[in-house]
Design a protein around this motif. Structure first.
Motif, PDB file in Angstrom:
ATOM      1  N   ALA A  10       0.827  -1.205   0.000  1.00  0.00           N
ATOM      2  CA  ALA A  10       0.000   0.000   0.000  1.00  0.00           C
ATOM      3  C   ALA A  10       0.859   1.252   0.000  1.00  0.00           C
ATOM      4  O   ALA A  10       0.562   2.233  -0.677  1.00  0.00           O
ATOM      5  CB  ALA A  10      -0.923  -0.004   1.223  1.00  0.00           C
ATOM      6  N   ALA A  11       1.957   1.221   0.764  1.00  0.00           N
ATOM      7  CA  ALA A  11       2.824   2.393   0.826  1.00  0.00           C
ATOM      8  C   ALA A  11       3.501   2.651  -0.501  1.00  0.00           C
ATOM      9  O   ALA A  11       3.578   3.783  -0.967  1.00  0.00           O
ATOM     10  CB  ALA A  11       3.884   2.194   1.912  1.00  0.00           C
ATOM     11  N   LEU A  12       4.003   1.596  -1.128  1.00  0.00           N
ATOM     12  CA  LEU A  12       4.669   1.771  -2.410  1.00  0.00           C
ATOM     13  C   LEU A  12       3.696   2.272  -3.468  1.00  0.00           C
ATOM     14  O   LEU A  12       4.058   3.059  -4.336  1.00  0.00           O
ATOM     15  CB  LEU A  12       5.286   0.442  -2.863  1.00  0.00           C
ATOM     16  N   ALA A  13       2.448   1.828  -3.382  1.00  0.00           N
ATOM     17  CA  ALA A  13       1.464   2.234  -4.385  1.00  0.00           C
ATOM     18  C   ALA A  13       1.183   3.724  -4.334  1.00  0.00           C
ATOM     19  O   ALA A  13       0.839   4.331  -5.342  1.00  0.00           O
ATOM     20  CB  ALA A  13       0.161   1.461  -4.194  1.00  0.00           C
ATOM     21  N   THR A  14       1.348   4.338  -3.156  1.00  0.00           N
ATOM     22  CA  THR A  14       1.075   5.767  -3.053  1.00  0.00           C
ATOM     23  C   THR A  14       2.056   6.597  -3.856  1.00  0.00           C
ATOM     24  O   THR A  14       1.795   7.755  -4.142  1.00  0.00           O
ATOM     25  CB  THR A  14       1.143   6.228  -1.583  1.00  0.00           C
ATOM     26  N   CYS A  15       3.190   6.021  -4.242  1.00  0.00           N
ATOM     27  CA  CYS A  15       4.213   6.774  -4.961  1.00  0.00           C
ATOM     28  C   CYS A  15       3.830   7.051  -6.404  1.00  0.00           C
ATOM     29  O   CYS A  15       4.445   7.887  -7.049  1.00  0.00           O
ATOM     30  CB  CYS A  15       5.543   6.007  -4.944  1.00  0.00           C
ATOM     31  N   THR A  50      11.707   5.740 -10.463  1.00  0.00           N
ATOM     32  CA  THR A  50      11.100   4.636  -9.733  1.00  0.00           C
ATOM     33  C   THR A  50      11.727   4.519  -8.352  1.00  0.00           C
ATOM     34  O   THR A  50      12.708   5.194  -8.023  1.00  0.00           O
ATOM     35  CB  THR A  50      11.297   3.306 -10.478  1.00  0.00           C
ATOM     36  N   LEU A  51      11.177   3.641  -7.541  1.00  0.00           N
ATOM     37  CA  LEU A  51      11.712   3.405  -6.206  1.00  0.00           C
ATOM     38  C   LEU A  51      13.155   2.932  -6.251  1.00  0.00           C
ATOM     39  O   LEU A  51      13.935   3.194  -5.341  1.00  0.00           O
ATOM     40  CB  LEU A  51      10.858   2.361  -5.482  1.00  0.00           C
ATOM     41  N   GLU A  52      13.520   2.219  -7.330  1.00  0.00           N
ATOM     42  CA  GLU A  52      14.883   1.710  -7.467  1.00  0.00           C
ATOM     43  C   GLU A  52      15.815   2.685  -8.176  1.00  0.00           C
ATOM     44  O   GLU A  52      16.977   2.374  -8.399  1.00  0.00           O
ATOM     45  CB  GLU A  52      14.875   0.374  -8.219  1.00  0.00           C
ATOM     46  N   GLY A  53      15.308   3.868  -8.571  1.00  0.00           N
ATOM     47  CA  GLY A  53      16.158   4.889  -9.158  1.00  0.00           C
ATOM     48  C   GLY A  53      16.140   4.979 -10.664  1.00  0.00           C
ATOM     49  O   GLY A  53      16.624   5.963 -11.234  1.00  0.00           O
ATOM     50  N   GLY A  58       7.355   5.482 -11.159  1.00  0.00           N
ATOM     51  CA  GLY A  58       7.255   5.439  -9.704  1.00  0.00           C
ATOM     52  C   GLY A  58       7.402   4.014  -9.227  1.00  0.00           C
ATOM     53  O   GLY A  58       8.365   3.654  -8.550  1.00  0.00           O
ATOM     54  N   LEU A  59       6.443   3.160  -9.602  1.00  0.00           N
ATOM     55  CA  LEU A  59       6.536   1.728  -9.315  1.00  0.00           C
ATOM     56  C   LEU A  59       7.143   0.959 -10.480  1.00  0.00           C
ATOM     57  O   LEU A  59       7.899   0.012 -10.280  1.00  0.00           O
ATOM     58  CB  LEU A  59       5.146   1.154  -9.018  1.00  0.00           C
ATOM     59  N   ALA A  60       6.789   1.337 -11.698  1.00  0.00           N
ATOM     60  CA  ALA A  60       7.180   0.576 -12.890  1.00  0.00           C
ATOM     61  C   ALA A  60       8.321   1.253 -13.638  1.00  0.00           C
ATOM     62  O   ALA A  60       8.320   2.470 -13.832  1.00  0.00           O
ATOM     63  CB  ALA A  60       5.983   0.407 -13.822  1.00  0.00           C
ATOM     64  N   THR A  61       9.283   0.448 -14.070  1.00  0.00           N
ATOM     65  CA  THR A  61      10.374   0.937 -14.909  1.00  0.00           C
ATOM     66  C   THR A  61       9.909   1.012 -16.356  1.00  0.00           C
ATOM     67  O   THR A  61       9.280   0.088 -16.860  1.00  0.00           O
ATOM     68  CB  THR A  61      11.590   0.002 -14.795  1.00  0.00           C
ATOM     69  N   TRP A  62      10.216   2.126 -17.043  1.00  0.00           N
ATOM     70  CA  TRP A  62       9.843   2.299 -18.446  1.00  0.00           C
ATOM     71  C   TRP A  62      11.022   1.983 -19.357  1.00  0.00           C
ATOM     72  O   TRP A  62      12.173   1.924 -18.925  1.00  0.00           O
ATOM     73  CB  TRP A  62       9.397   3.731 -18.713  1.00  0.00           C
ATOM     74  N   GLU A 244      -0.557   2.800 -11.816  1.00  0.00           N
ATOM     75  CA  GLU A 244       0.455   1.765 -11.990  1.00  0.00           C
ATOM     76  C   GLU A 244       0.096   0.535 -11.161  1.00  0.00           C
ATOM     77  O   GLU A 244      -0.607   0.628 -10.143  1.00  0.00           O
ATOM     78  CB  GLU A 244       1.834   2.276 -11.560  1.00  0.00           C
ATOM     79  N   TYR A 245       0.604  -0.591 -11.622  1.00  0.00           N
ATOM     80  CA  TYR A 245       0.375  -1.857 -10.922  1.00  0.00           C
ATOM     81  C   TYR A 245       1.663  -2.666 -10.989  1.00  0.00           C
ATOM     82  O   TYR A 245       2.331  -2.702 -12.026  1.00  0.00           O
ATOM     83  CB  TYR A 245      -0.767  -2.632 -11.585  1.00  0.00           C
ATOM     84  N   ARG A 246       2.013  -3.289  -9.874  1.00  0.00           N
ATOM     85  CA  ARG A 246       3.242  -4.080  -9.838  1.00  0.00           C
ATOM     86  C   ARG A 246       3.048  -5.303  -8.952  1.00  0.00           C
ATOM     87  O   ARG A 246       2.586  -5.184  -7.812  1.00  0.00           O
ATOM     88  CB  ARG A 246       4.396  -3.228  -9.306  1.00  0.00           C
ATOM     89  N   THR A 247       3.379  -6.463  -9.474  1.00  0.00           N
ATOM     90  CA  THR A 247       3.310  -7.680  -8.679  1.00  0.00           C
ATOM     91  C   THR A 247       4.671  -7.948  -8.048  1.00  0.00           C
ATOM     92  O   THR A 247       5.702  -7.465  -8.531  1.00  0.00           O
ATOM     93  CB  THR A 247       2.891  -8.888  -9.532  1.00  0.00           C
TER      94      THR A 247
END
Length: 256
Positions: A10-15, A50-53, A58-62, A244-247
């Motif tokens: 939930a926290a990551l999704a807010t990004c 993204t979270l990983e830079g 934000g969540l997904a890398t393009w 965004e959606y990430r599994t």
């Protein structure tokens, strides 16, 4: 009480639920495509961080490279992310550079402060997991902006090496390793006429909560494909909304 896994998701999704950026109508975007790519890329096409830079939503890398440097230029960005919730806090800082619209290099440091949750787990209030991420991305083919006469997307591949500083705790909660490498392939397409950007990424990983809780676990220690998706819609000249959606893997028994 929600599990750590549910809360972290939930926290990551807010990004990445809402992104605001300078934008324009489809026709004005087309008009602004420079005759020479040395003029730079269009706004939005560099994404955010993204979270990983890496460059993305934000969540997904393009598949796009970060910054606005074109094929004979260099672009970059820095980011800082804070998710502050009652029971814990997530922080991330990093930087990325895009080289000649072909290669992207990125680095990020993530901190997961367990806050009150750490005390409940016996780790102590405010116990913090720290992870460093180093990434590289290479564009293989396509151009998300200029290839408007085809449905083919821009495609890139990449790798991210992640190292966590809490190996002993990770093993105590069922994790296998405190470091690991994610591999991914991303496809991004900008539909100028519809003012819509779409991205899909497949990531091969065994990272728990992106690696903040280690890699692999007592329930599963195999690398598995995970999906990341983004869609953005230019509502006006100044507003873009997106989702965004990430599994993620489900490797730890205690977090299920």
């Amino acid at each position: 009480m929600p599990t750590i896994r549910t809360r972290a998701l939930a926290a990551l999704a807010t990004c990445a639920v809402l992104t605001i950026a300078p934008a324009a109508s489809a026709q004005s975007l087309i008009d602004r495509i420079p005759d020479s790519r040395s003029g730079g890329k269009l706004l939005l096409t560099g994404g955010v961080s993204t979270l990983e830079g890496s460059g993305g939503g934000g969540l997904a890398t393009w598949a796009t490279t970060t910054g606005y440097g074109a094929e004979d230029g260099i672009g970059g960005n820095v980011h800082a992310t804070l998710v502050d919730l009652p029971d814990y806090q997530f922080r991330s800082v990093g930087a990325a550079v895009g080289l000649w619209d072909r290669v992207e290099l990125s680095v990020a440091r993530q901190e997961f402060d367990t806050g009150g949750t750490g005390a409940l787990l016996g780790l102590g209030s405010g116990f913090t997991f720290t992870q460093d991420v180093v990434g590289v991305k290479v564009r293989l083919m396509g151009d998300a902006v200029y290839d408007q006469d085809t449905w083919a997307p821009q495609i890139a591949v990449g790798a991210q090496y992640k190292s966590n500083d809490q190996g002993a705790v990770i093993k105590a909660v069922g994790g296998v390793e405190d470091h690991g490498t994610d591999l991914y392939i991303a496809a991004t397409k900008l539909f100028l006429a519809q003012s819509v950007l779409v991205n899909g990424t497949m990531r091969w990983t065994k990272a728990n909560q992106t690696g903040l809780l280690g890699f692999g676990g007592d329930a599963n220690d195999e690398i598995e494909p995970q999906f990341e998706g983004s869609v953005g819609w230019l509502l006006s000249r100044n507003l873009v909304v997106g989702a965004e959606y990430r599994t993620k893997p489900d490797n730890l028994s205690f977090a299920r």
